[in-house]
Design a protein around this motif. Structure first.
Motif, PDB file in Angstrom:
ATOM      1  N   ILE A   1       0.838  -1.200   0.000  1.00 15.13           N
ATOM      2  CA  ILE A   1       0.000   0.000   0.000  1.00 15.13           C
ATOM      3  C   ILE A   1       0.875   1.252   0.000  1.00 15.13           C
ATOM      4  O   ILE A   1       0.597   2.225  -0.713  1.00 15.13           O
ATOM      5  N   ALA A   2       1.955   1.219   0.794  1.00 10.15           N
ATOM      6  CA  ALA A   2       2.884   2.361   0.834  1.00 10.15           C
ATOM      7  C   ALA A   2       3.501   2.605  -0.545  1.00 10.15           C
ATOM      8  O   ALA A   2       3.644   3.745  -0.977  1.00 10.15           O
ATOM      9  N   ARG A   3       3.845   1.537  -1.233  1.00 11.08           N
ATOM     10  CA  ARG A   3       4.412   1.671  -2.583  1.00 11.08           C
ATOM     11  C   ARG A   3       3.393   2.308  -3.532  1.00 11.08           C
ATOM     12  O   ARG A   3       3.741   3.158  -4.364  1.00 11.08           O
ATOM     13  N   ALA A   4       2.130   1.897  -3.424  1.00  8.41           N
ATOM     14  CA  ALA A   4       1.095   2.466  -4.282  1.00  8.41           C
ATOM     15  C   ALA A   4       0.872   3.946  -3.992  1.00  8.41           C
ATOM     16  O   ALA A   4       0.549   4.730  -4.894  1.00  8.41           O
ATOM     17  N   LEU A   5       1.066   4.359  -2.722  1.00  8.91           N
ATOM     18  CA  LEU A   5       0.836   5.750  -2.333  1.00  8.91           C
ATOM     19  C   LEU A   5       2.020   6.667  -2.625  1.00  8.91           C
ATOM     20  O   LEU A   5       1.876   7.892  -2.576  1.00  8.91           O
ATOM     21  N   ALA A   6       3.174   6.081  -2.918  1.00  5.33           N
ATOM     22  CA  ALA A   6       4.431   6.841  -2.962  1.00  5.33           C
ATOM     23  C   ALA A   6       4.371   8.053  -3.892  1.00  5.33           C
ATOM     24  O   ALA A   6       4.893   9.120  -3.560  1.00  5.33           O
ATOM     25  N   ILE A   7       3.747   7.913  -5.050  1.00  2.00           N
ATOM     26  CA  ILE A   7       3.770   9.001  -6.030  1.00  2.00           C
ATOM     27  C   ILE A   7       2.453   9.776  -6.054  1.00  2.00           C
ATOM     28  O   ILE A   7       2.103  10.394  -7.057  1.00  2.00           O
ATOM     29  N   ASN A   8       1.742   9.715  -4.920  1.00  2.00           N
ATOM     30  CA  ASN A   8       0.544  10.535  -4.732  1.00  2.00           C
ATOM     31  C   ASN A   8      -0.480  10.333  -5.851  1.00  2.00           C
ATOM     32  O   ASN A   8      -0.857  11.276  -6.556  1.00  2.00           O
ATOM     33  N   PRO A   9      -0.998   9.101  -6.019  1.00  2.00           N
ATOM     34  CA  PRO A   9      -1.955   8.840  -7.101  1.00  2.00           C
ATOM     35  C   PRO A   9      -3.341   9.389  -6.794  1.00  2.00           C
ATOM     36  O   PRO A   9      -3.659   9.739  -5.658  1.00  2.00           O
ATOM     37  N   ASP A  10      -4.168   9.433  -7.822  1.00  2.00           N
ATOM     38  CA  ASP A  10      -5.572   9.802  -7.656  1.00  2.00           C
ATOM     39  C   ASP A  10      -6.453   8.561  -7.529  1.00  2.00           C
ATOM     40  O   ASP A  10      -7.496   8.599  -6.880  1.00  2.00           O
ATOM     41  N   PHE A  11      -6.028   7.476  -8.186  1.00  2.00           N
ATOM     42  CA  PHE A  11      -6.845   6.260  -8.279  1.00  2.00           C
ATOM     43  C   PHE A  11      -6.006   5.041  -7.917  1.00  2.00           C
ATOM     44  O   PHE A  11      -4.849   4.919  -8.331  1.00  2.00           O
ATOM     45  N   ILE A  12      -6.598   4.128  -7.115  1.00  2.00           N
ATOM     46  CA  ILE A  12      -5.910   2.890  -6.751  1.00  2.00           C
ATOM     47  C   ILE A  12      -6.839   1.712  -7.009  1.00  2.00           C
ATOM     48  O   ILE A  12      -7.978   1.687  -6.535  1.00  2.00           O
ATOM     49  N   LEU A  13      -6.341   0.743  -7.758  1.00  2.00           N
ATOM     50  CA  LEU A  13      -7.038  -0.521  -7.967  1.00  2.00           C
ATOM     51  C   LEU A  13      -6.628  -1.473  -6.853  1.00  2.00           C
ATOM     52  O   LEU A  13      -5.458  -1.837  -6.736  1.00  2.00           O
ATOM     53  N   CYS A  14      -7.584  -1.860  -6.020  1.00  2.00           N
ATOM     54  CA  CYS A  14      -7.346  -2.831  -4.949  1.00  2.00           C
ATOM     55  C   CYS A  14      -7.831  -4.185  -5.455  1.00  2.00           C
ATOM     56  O   CYS A  14      -9.024  -4.500  -5.391  1.00  2.00           O
ATOM     57  N   ASP A  15      -6.913  -4.984  -5.987  1.00  2.00           N
ATOM     58  CA  ASP A  15      -7.268  -6.256  -6.617  1.00  2.00           C
ATOM     59  C   ASP A  15      -7.186  -7.384  -5.599  1.00  2.00           C
ATOM     60  O   ASP A  15      -6.122  -7.949  -5.369  1.00  2.00           O
ATOM     61  N   GLU A  16      -8.317  -7.710  -4.983  1.00  2.00           N
ATOM     62  CA  GLU A  16      -8.362  -8.739  -3.926  1.00  2.00           C
ATOM     63  C   GLU A  16      -7.313  -8.431  -2.859  1.00  2.00           C
ATOM     64  O   GLU A  16      -6.598  -9.316  -2.387  1.00  2.00           O
ATOM     65  N   ALA A  17      -7.230  -7.165  -2.461  1.00  2.00           N
ATOM     66  CA  ALA A  17      -6.129  -6.699  -1.616  1.00  2.00           C
ATOM     67  C   ALA A  17      -6.134  -7.271  -0.208  1.00  2.00           C
ATOM     68  O   ALA A  17      -5.121  -7.182   0.491  1.00  2.00           O
ATOM     69  N   ILE A  18      -7.256  -7.864   0.222  1.00  2.00           N
ATOM     70  CA  ILE A  18      -7.307  -8.391   1.596  1.00  2.00           C
ATOM     71  C   ILE A  18      -7.575  -9.889   1.646  1.00  2.00           C
ATOM     72  O   ILE A  18      -7.589 -10.478   2.721  1.00  2.00           O
ATOM     73  N   SER A  19      -7.775 -10.531   0.502  1.00  2.00           N
ATOM     74  CA  SER A  19      -8.222 -11.926   0.503  1.00  2.00           C
ATOM     75  C   SER A  19      -7.167 -12.893   1.034  1.00  2.00           C
ATOM     76  O   SER A  19      -7.500 -13.977   1.510  1.00  2.00           O
ATOM     77  N   ALA A  20      -5.879 -12.527   0.974  1.00  2.00           N
ATOM     78  CA  ALA A  20      -4.820 -13.413   1.446  1.00  2.00           C
ATOM     79  C   ALA A  20      -4.469 -13.176   2.918  1.00  2.00           C
ATOM     80  O   ALA A  20      -3.539 -13.808   3.432  1.00  2.00           O
ATOM     81  N   LEU A  21      -5.211 -12.299   3.581  1.00  2.00           N
ATOM     82  CA  LEU A  21      -4.885 -11.924   4.955  1.00  2.00           C
ATOM     83  C   LEU A  21      -5.841 -12.583   5.946  1.00  2.00           C
ATOM     84  O   LEU A  21      -6.968 -12.944   5.606  1.00  2.00           O
ATOM     85  N   ASP A  22      -5.391 -12.717   7.199  1.00  2.00           N
ATOM     86  CA  ASP A  22      -6.266 -13.201   8.265  1.00  2.00           C
ATOM     87  C   ASP A  22      -7.435 -12.232   8.449  1.00  2.00           C
ATOM     88  O   ASP A  22      -7.317 -11.037   8.177  1.00  2.00           O
ATOM     89  N   VAL A  23      -8.549 -12.760   8.964  1.00  2.00           N
ATOM     90  CA  VAL A  23      -9.763 -11.949   9.106  1.00  2.00           C
ATOM     91  C   VAL A  23      -9.523 -10.731   9.998  1.00  2.00           C
ATOM     92  O   VAL A  23      -9.973  -9.626   9.699  1.00  2.00           O
ATOM     93  N   SER A  24      -8.806 -10.916  11.104  1.00  2.00           N
ATOM     94  CA  SER A  24      -8.548  -9.789  12.010  1.00  2.00           C
ATOM     95  C   SER A  24      -7.697  -8.718  11.340  1.00  2.00           C
ATOM     96  O   SER A  24      -7.893  -7.520  11.566  1.00  2.00           O
ATOM     97  N   ILE A  25      -6.762  -9.151  10.500  1.00  2.00           N
ATOM     98  CA  ILE A  25      -5.896  -8.206   9.782  1.00  2.00           C
ATOM     99  C   ILE A  25      -6.676  -7.514   8.665  1.00  2.00           C
ATOM    100  O   ILE A  25      -6.444  -6.340   8.367  1.00  2.00           O
ATOM    101  N   GLN A  26      -7.615  -8.226   8.064  1.00  2.00           N
ATOM    102  CA  GLN A  26      -8.430  -7.629   7.003  1.00  2.00           C
ATOM    103  C   GLN A  26      -9.127  -6.368   7.488  1.00  2.00           C
ATOM    104  O   GLN A  26      -9.128  -5.345   6.798  1.00  2.00           O
TER     105      GLN A  26
END
Length: 326
Positions: free
Chosen positions: A169-194
């Motif tokens: 997420i930090a890498r995606a934010l680095a260049i101050n974008p306007d739009f971010i595609l979150c492609d299943e960004a939480i599906s590989a994480l534990d429920v509490s971390i999601q």
């Protein structure tokens, strides 16, 4: 949310077909219609959720929108400019404004680069800042995503899955974008971390005025984060609505079946719940017959469903559906 809001992205009749290798038995060229004539828009500052079964084309749609895949046909209008046919050089200013958070926090990070190098890479490519200036930006971004300055020298294998996704997420934010595609960004994480990551994404959106396309199969999480939701089936968009309205009043039979499949934590309510199980044969995405692609699995299919493909109809200001029942 009304149509008077400013649109950041508008997709018009977008198609992405993947050609198949011809065999000795079939000489004609065949294609998989992963995204087939899809149209929708995303307002500035909103989160547009995209849901559907695995293989429905939602990730392909997101990656085509971001120009990671070359579109077969259609328009991708980003902030008033059609970027669908731009070459790599013409596309570069828009790529800076469109970033992506990948599904797998393990494979999406280079194991041979430390955190500073990973986040610095897009800054070095897209900006003319000095090394010290870039370093200050990296420190600030790490704090925003819940990591520390001391983490800059560490490598991906030294972090947990949730921490790795924060680095992505930090890498995606680095260049101050306007739009971010979150492609299943939480599906590989534990429920509490999601839940932690979702809350962080919402805070970052509010702070930085970000626009998200949130691709996921977890329908309850999509409802929590999304302003509007689109439902995809076999490369087609079948329903678009405001989040709460979609869950409270789903119109398309496919959407109704998807929502019915959401697990209920109360065992008594779950036992009394009449689930709408999808039955029937799934059509081939290669040899699609005319008519509604969902008709072979739809309990309400009529004669017209086999004759004509339903077009998207606007039921009210915030709800559209592609179904002959309406």
């Amino acid at each position: 949310m009304t149509e008077t809001r400013e649109k950041l992205i508008e997709i018009k009749n977008l198609k992405k077909y993947f050609p198949l290798k011809s065999s000795m038995f079939k000489k004609e060229k065949q294609v998989v219609k992963a995204v087939d004539d899809v149209s929708f828009h995303i307002f500035k500052g909103e989160t547009f959720g995209l849901v559907g079964e695995s293989g429905c084309g939602k990730s392909t749609l997101g990656r085509t929108l971001n120009r990671l895949y070359e579109p077969t046909a259609g328009e991708i209008i980003f902030d008033g400019h059609d970027i669908a046919s731009l070459n790599n050089k013409e596309l570069q200013p828009y790529q800076k404004r469109m970033q992506m958070i990948f599904q797998d926090p393990y494979s999406s990070l280079n194991p041979y680069m430390n955190v500073e190098e990973i986040i610095d890479e897009p800054l070095e490519i897209h900006t003319k800042l000095s090394k010290n200036e870039r370093r200050e930006i990296i420190i600030d971004i790490l704090e925003k995503v819940g990591l520390k300055k001391e983490d800059m020298e560490k490598f991906p294998h030294e972090f947990s899955g949730g921490q790795r996704q924060r680095i992505g997420i930090a890498r995606a934010l680095a260049i101050n974008p306007d739009f971010i595609l979150c492609d299943e960004a939480i599906s590989a994480l534990d429920v509490s971390i999601q839940a932690q990551v979702i809350n962080m994404l919402e805070d970052l959106q509010s702070e930085l005025n970000l626009t998200y396309l949130f691709v996921a199969h977890d329908l309850s999480m999509v409802r929590h984060i999304s302003d509007r939701i689109g439902v995809m089936y076999l490369g087609k968009m079948v329903e678009i609505s405001k989040s709460d309205e979609l869950y409270n009043k789903p119109l398309h039979p496919y959407t109704q079946a998807l929502l019915s499949a959401i697990p209920i934590p109360d065992p008594i309510k779950a036992k009394n719940n009449n689930r709408e199980i999808i039955t029937g044969e799934l059509p081939s995405p290669i040899e699609m017959e005319k008519g509604c692609p969902f008709r072979s699995r739809c309990p309400f299919a009529k004669a017209i469903c086999a004759e004509a493909e339903p077009q998207m109809k606007q039921i009210d200001n915030n709800h559209s559906v592609a179904c002959h029942l309406y």
